[in-house]
Structure formats: C-alpha cells, structure tokens
Design an enzyme around this catalytic site. Structure first.
Site, PDB file in Angstrom:
ATOM      1  N   LYS A 115      29.387  16.373  16.529  1.00 47.09           N
ATOM      2  CA  LYS A 115      28.859  17.701  16.161  1.00 47.09           C
ATOM      3  C   LYS A 115      29.857  18.499  15.322  1.00 47.09           C
ATOM      4  O   LYS A 115      29.466  19.247  14.432  1.00 47.09           O
ATOM      5  CB  LYS A 115      28.471  18.473  17.416  1.00 47.09           C
ATOM      6  CG  LYS A 115      27.230  17.910  18.126  1.00 47.09           C
ATOM      7  CD  LYS A 115      26.790  18.863  19.224  1.00 47.09           C
ATOM      8  CE  LYS A 115      25.941  18.202  20.290  1.00 47.09           C
ATOM      9  NZ  LYS A 115      24.640  17.733  19.861  1.00 47.09           N
ATOM     10  N   GLU A 199      29.869  28.185  20.593  1.00 50.56           N
ATOM     11  CA  GLU A 199      28.844  28.667  19.675  1.00 50.56           C
ATOM     12  C   GLU A 199      28.212  29.909  20.258  1.00 50.56           C
ATOM     13  O   GLU A 199      28.106  30.038  21.478  1.00 50.56           O
ATOM     14  CB  GLU A 199      27.729  27.607  19.576  1.00 50.56           C
ATOM     15  CG  GLU A 199      27.611  26.967  18.246  1.00 50.56           C
ATOM     16  CD  GLU A 199      26.543  25.881  18.216  1.00 50.56           C
ATOM     17  OE1 GLU A 199      25.560  25.947  18.971  1.00 50.56           O
ATOM     18  OE2 GLU A 199      26.707  24.961  17.419  1.00 50.56           O
ATOM     19  N   HIS A 234      16.746  20.980  28.047  1.00 49.32           N
ATOM     20  CA  HIS A 234      17.186  20.982  26.645  1.00 49.32           C
ATOM     21  C   HIS A 234      16.642  19.776  25.887  1.00 49.32           C
ATOM     22  O   HIS A 234      17.176  19.400  24.852  1.00 49.32           O
ATOM     23  CB  HIS A 234      18.721  20.979  26.516  1.00 49.32           C
ATOM     24  CG  HIS A 234      19.379  22.231  26.987  1.00 49.32           C
ATOM     25  ND1 HIS A 234      19.068  23.465  26.490  1.00 49.32           N
ATOM     26  CD2 HIS A 234      20.335  22.435  27.914  1.00 49.32           C
ATOM     27  CE1 HIS A 234      19.805  24.381  27.087  1.00 49.32           C
ATOM     28  NE2 HIS A 234      20.575  23.783  27.971  1.00 49.32           N
ATOM     29  N   ARG A 291      18.594   8.656  12.236  1.00 50.39           N
ATOM     30  CA  ARG A 291      17.692   7.572  12.665  1.00 50.39           C
ATOM     31  C   ARG A 291      16.261   8.105  12.651  1.00 50.39           C
ATOM     32  O   ARG A 291      16.044   9.284  12.361  1.00 50.39           O
ATOM     33  CB  ARG A 291      18.047   7.159  14.100  1.00 50.39           C
ATOM     34  CG  ARG A 291      18.041   8.370  15.008  1.00 50.39           C
ATOM     35  CD  ARG A 291      18.170   8.056  16.459  1.00 50.39           C
ATOM     36  NE  ARG A 291      18.511   9.240  17.227  1.00 50.39           N
ATOM     37  CZ  ARG A 291      17.680  10.139  17.667  1.00 50.39           C
ATOM     38  NH1 ARG A 291      16.390  10.040  17.392  1.00 50.39           N
ATOM     39  NH2 ARG A 291      18.086  11.187  18.369  1.00 50.39           N
TER      40      ARG A 291
HETATM   41  P1  ADP Z   1      21.823  17.429  21.942  1.00 51.13           P
HETATM   42  O1  ADP Z   1      22.482  16.657  20.850  1.00 51.13           O
HETATM   43  O2  ADP Z   1      22.483  17.248  23.273  1.00 51.13           O
HETATM   44  O3  ADP Z   1      20.328  17.237  22.005  1.00 51.13           O
HETATM   45  P2  ADP Z   1      21.582  19.926  20.414  1.00 51.13           P
HETATM   46  O4  ADP Z   1      22.724  20.568  19.743  1.00 51.13           O
HETATM   47  O5  ADP Z   1      20.604  19.199  19.534  1.00 51.13           O
HETATM   48  O6  ADP Z   1      22.108  18.963  21.592  1.00 51.13           O
HETATM   49  O7  ADP Z   1      20.800  21.016  21.234  1.00 51.13           O
HETATM   50  C1  ADP Z   1      19.743  20.695  22.121  1.00 51.13           C
HETATM   51  C2  ADP Z   1      18.966  21.947  22.477  1.00 51.13           C
HETATM   52  O8  ADP Z   1      19.842  22.934  23.091  1.00 51.13           O
HETATM   53  C3  ADP Z   1      18.355  22.678  21.282  1.00 51.13           C
HETATM   54  O9  ADP Z   1      17.112  22.150  20.926  1.00 51.13           O
HETATM   55  C4  ADP Z   1      18.238  24.087  21.846  1.00 51.13           C
HETATM   56  O10 ADP Z   1      17.136  24.171  22.714  1.00 51.13           O
HETATM   57  C5  ADP Z   1      19.502  24.240  22.682  1.00 51.13           C
HETATM   58  N1  ADP Z   1      20.626  24.839  21.902  1.00 51.13           N
HETATM   59  C6  ADP Z   1      21.568  24.198  21.198  1.00 51.13           C
HETATM   60  N2  ADP Z   1      22.430  25.061  20.612  1.00 51.13           N
HETATM   61  C7  ADP Z   1      22.018  26.291  20.946  1.00 51.13           C
HETATM   62  C8  ADP Z   1      22.493  27.636  20.653  1.00 51.13           C
HETATM   63  N3  ADP Z   1      23.577  27.865  19.913  1.00 51.13           N
HETATM   64  N4  ADP Z   1      21.811  28.679  21.192  1.00 51.13           N
HETATM   65  C9  ADP Z   1      20.717  28.471  21.961  1.00 51.13           C
HETATM   66  N5  ADP Z   1      20.239  27.256  22.279  1.00 51.13           N
HETATM   67  C10 ADP Z   1      20.863  26.175  21.781  1.00 51.13           C
END
Ligand code: ADP
Length: 494
Positions: A115, A199, A234, A291
């Site tokens: 990330k 974040e 999530h 992917r």
């Molecule tokens: P992963 O790779 O574990 O799936 P992501 O970064 O794609 O993690 O985030 C998964 C989910 O977490 C997002 O779809 C959202 O619902 C929540 N999320 C991620 N970052 C944030 C943020 N900065 N603020 C609020 N929710 C977040």
C-alpha cells in the site's frame, strides 16, 4: 496461445475456462484432493492433482504448477484471483519458464502490492490520496502528533495488508498507543511485516473502483466504475455498476485518474483502481488490485466486454480492439456474492452439503458458480458458493430482477447470504442510493431477516391453503358427472 492452465478453483476457474474455450484454447485444471469432483475439473480438457486440501499443499504450490505446465505443453497461466494471482515471484518464475503469465508484469505487482509503495508511485502523478503519513511509521509520539494534525478519527493500516485485515480505527489520542501496538502485532502475525501507516478515517465513505484495461502498446481504457460499498468486515458482499451517485463528469475524472495510476506502474492487462469516495464526492486513491476482481461481471454486463478474453488477447500481445469512445454504459448490473455464511450469526461461515442447489434463470440473470447439488462446500477455502448477477435497462429493473432471482435460487443444507441480499435490495436507503460502507451496521437487523422469513412462511401457508381448497373442489368435481349427477348415484343406478 494454444493451451491455458488455470491456477485456481471454483467459480473463477470455470469462468476463465469458458472464455478460453470460446477462443478455441485448450484448458488445464489443477485441483486439490478436496476438489476431485469439482465442476472446474470436469469441464477442463485436462486436469492434474496438486495435493492435499490445504492451499499451502495445493493451490499455492507455484513450482509444482509450473512443472505441470512444462509436462503438458501449456503456454499460458491464468491465476484468477486470490492464491498466486498477486504473487510477483510466481509471475517471474512463470515467465522464466517461457510461459505467459496472463496478468501484469511482476514489477507492476510489486509496486501496487504494497500500500505504501503504491501511494508513493501515485503521488508522483498528483493523484489524490487520503491525508496521512507519507511512509511507514514506528515512533508512537510522532504518529500521535501527525494524527492530531490530521484530526481524529484516524485509521492505522498495515502496509502489507489485504482482505480487510490489519486496520484499526482510532477515535481519540487516549487510545492511540494501545491501538497502534495492536495494529503492529496484527500486521506482523498476518503478513510477516509490521510496517504501518496512518490515514484520515473518512467517516461516511463509499468504496468506488474503476476497471482499467491496458495493452502492451501503450493503449489504455477504463470501463467505468463499480460501487462496492455494501460490505461486512471491510469486505465486499454486494456490488453494482454503474454507481448510483457518480455523475458523468466525476466518472470521467475518476476514469482518467485510474488510468494515471495504471501508467504510474506501467500496467498491462485488466486491473482495478480502488477509491474512497466521500460525502462531498471527492475521491481518493486507496490501492490497485493487479488482477481480475471477483466483481468483474457487473462491468461485463454493462459494457458487453468479456474481460477474460481481453486479458488473454493482451497477454498474447494484441492491441486493444476498441477505444474509450467506443465504450458505453448499457443499463445497470447488480451482484450478490452468495457466501456460505450465516447473516444471522454475524456472517460466520457455515459449512455443510448443498442438499438442494437450483440456480435461478431468466432474462438478465447470470450465475457464476463452481458447485453442483450434493457437493460439500469445503472448509479449506473462501466460502463463496457463487455470484448472482442481474442486468436491467436501469437500476430499478436490475434490483427487481435480483429480488426475483434471490427467490428462485434454491439452496438447502447451508445458510447463505441470499436472504441478506434480497433484504438489501428492498431497503429504502439502498434503493435511493443513500448509503455508505457502514450500511450493514446502520441498516441491517437480524430481526428484519426473521420478519422476511415469517412473511414468506405466511405467503407459503396461504398458498398451501389455497391449493388444498382448489384440490378439494377439483376432487369433488371429478366425483360429479358433467351434468351434475353424482357418479356414485350413476354407479348405483347401473
Ligand atoms: P484491503 O486491502 O484490506 O481490502 P483497503 O485499503 O482496500 O484494504 O480497504 C478496505 C475497506 O476499508 C474499504 O473498502 C473501506 O470500506 C475501508 N477503508 C479503507 N481506508 C479507509 C479510510 N481511509 N477511511 C474509511 N474507510 C476506509
């Protein structure tokens, strides 16, 4: 490309093979002992056993898979999603063996696989990012100071994180230290890498992502957005395309931004750029998945493009056969992921046998699955049974078709997310498009499921009563002769 091995199982293995077969390409399946009789094994032209059920002894054995490819004269490997699909080392080994990896280069995978490095690459292209720390942080005092600057609540994320793991929301400075320690520990144990970053926590976010497709000749298009805000833990459970809240102007901006992210890592193939979308319709880059996504069918339904075929063509070195201007959104598509989970028990996985398994049919209904009636859902893998997808001329029709498809989908023996999916489709907030990633926490009550159940039971009971009455009348009628004289009387008269 004459022969493709699909290094995966279940619905995605089957789905990839179907497109390959349509292109006149032979297919090879791999399987574990738990999947001996799985449809993807039966469907393939050839199939090879990898080993015992555990993924680490079967589907994750990259070297063994490459050896089989050499033996069987395979010239392309499609990794599907999960398992080896984002493993850069595997992609390298495949290419070194003279086999085409149907996916991006291992360099693109490395940049986007972490990330933090993904954010760094995106930053060079002025791509909007959620406010936060630039790199990994381990100094708690410094992290606290930055968090206060950004403003609570904040989110601590594992750089190597994925699948919703390694994320911690911190509401205020008092709980910061404890949460950061927990986040680091979790990152170490889940990913073997304790790097975390901070974040801003977007309080009412939507998860909206853009599908991109790039060839090896510098051409790239985006195939619009997918809304994936209906999540539990999530993780996505219902997706749709297009989003109910993205305007044509924002869509264009998001599409262009996504293509810049792809450019930032020299992307080739089909990929997904994920954004977090706030109440004011600002969007921020989250990560890129290098992917095919689980939810890719909703994009296929609204664009008419077969993404797997495009992946294969790009891997073969072909130029994209269409431009951005050629792509149009046709109607609306919905997807419910049918998981073997119990929505009544906080979506806990449910195991067992598919005693009854009947797919729904009808106009605008698509089911991508990898199971048959009588099969067991193995405990070793992701508990997704299938994806139920509907397409309609507009959002209302796609929703209506989904409600009926959920009703017509008969699964007995295992609890699934189907009743939950139907409930979401009927929810006023969902129908109006007014929702965010907290939908389940805010609007889902187990009692609504029970109420829907009771309603269905009542309808079933009334139908039964009606049927019985009809039968009673019918049998009485059959006792009466056409002219109204009782047959019994006629018989007596004889
Ligand atoms: P992963 O790779 O574990 O799936 P992501 O970064 O794609 O993690 O985030 C998964 C989910 O977490 C997002 O779809 C959202 O619902 C929540 N999320 C991620 N970052 C944030 C943020 N900065 N603020 C609020 N929710 C977040």
């Amino acid at each position: 490309m004459q022969k493709i091995l699909v290094a995966n199982r279940g619905e995605i293995a089957l789905r990839v093979m179907k497109s390959a077969r349509e292109m006149g390409i032979k297919t090879v399946a791999v399987y574990s002992e738990a999947d001996r009789n799985a449809p993807h094994v039966k469907y393939a032209d050839e199939a090879v056993l990898l080993g015992p059920p555990a993924s680490s002894e079967s589907y994750l054995l990259g070297d063994k898979i490459i050896e089989f490819c050499k033996e069987l004269g395979v010239d392309g490997i499609h990794p599907g999603y999960g398992f080896l699909s984002e493993n850069a080392e595997f992609a390298d080994k495949v290419e070194q063996a003279g086999i085409t990896f149907i996916g991006p280069s291992s360099d693109s995978m490395r940049v986007m696989g972490d990330k933090l490095s993904a954010k760094e690459a995106a930053k060079k292209f002025d791509i909007p990012l959620v406010p936060g720390t630039e790199g990994a942080i381990d100094d708690i005092e410094e992290a606290k100071r930055i968090s206060a600057e950004i403003g609570f609540p904040i989110l601590i994320k594992a750089s190597a994180g994925g699948g919703g793991k390694g994320m911690r929301i911190v509401e205020n400075a008092d709980e910061f230290e404890e949460q950061m320690q927990l986040a680091i520990n979790e990152a170490v144990s889940a990913f073997g890498n304790g790097a975390v970053f901070i974040e801003k926590y977007v309080t009412s976010p939507r998860h909206i992502e853009i599908q991109v497709l790039c060839d090896k000749h510098g051409n790239g298009v985006h195939l619009f957005e997918r809304e994936c805000s209906i999540q539990r833990r999530h993780q996505k459970v219902i997706e749709e395309a297009p989003s109910a809240v993205v305007s044509p102007e924002v869509r264009q901006k998001m599409g262009e931004t996504a293509l810049m992210v792809a450019k930032a890592c020299n992307y080739v193939g089909a990929g997904t750029v994920e954004f977090i979308f706030d109440e004011n319709h600002n969007f921020y880059f989250l990560e890129m998945n290098t992917r095919l996504q689980v939810e890719h069918p909703v994009t296929e339904m609204i664009t008419g493009i077969d993404l797997v075929k495009e992946q294969i063509k790009v891997a073969k070195g072909e130029k994209l056969s269409f431009t951005q201007q050629d792509l149009k959104i046709n109607g609306h598509a919905m997807e419910v992921r049918v998981y073997a989970e119990n929505p009544r028990e906080n979506f806990l996985p449910d195991i067992g046998t598919l005693q009854t398994y009947q797919r729904p049919h009808g106009p605008g209904v698509r089911v991508d699955d990898g199971f048959e009636e009588g099969m067991q859902v193995p405990i070793y893998y992701d508990p997704m049974i299938s994806k139920l997808i509907t397409h309609g001329k507009d959002r209302e029709e796609a929703i209506e078709r989904m409600i009926h498809a959920c009703d017509d989908y008969k699964v007995v023996g295992i609890q699934t997310t189907l009743p939950f999916g139907k409930l979401v489709m009927k929810n006023e907030h969902f129908k109006s498009g007014d929702f965010d990633t907290h939908f389940v926490a805010k609007h889902f009550n187990v009692s609504d499921l029970e109420a829907a159940n009771a309603e269905e039971a009542e309808v079933a009971a009334l139908t039964l009563v009606h049927l019985l009455e009809k039968r009673k009348k019918q049998s009485l009628n059959s006792v009466l002769a056409e002219d109204g004289i009782s047959k019994w009387k006629l018989n007596r008269a004889r």
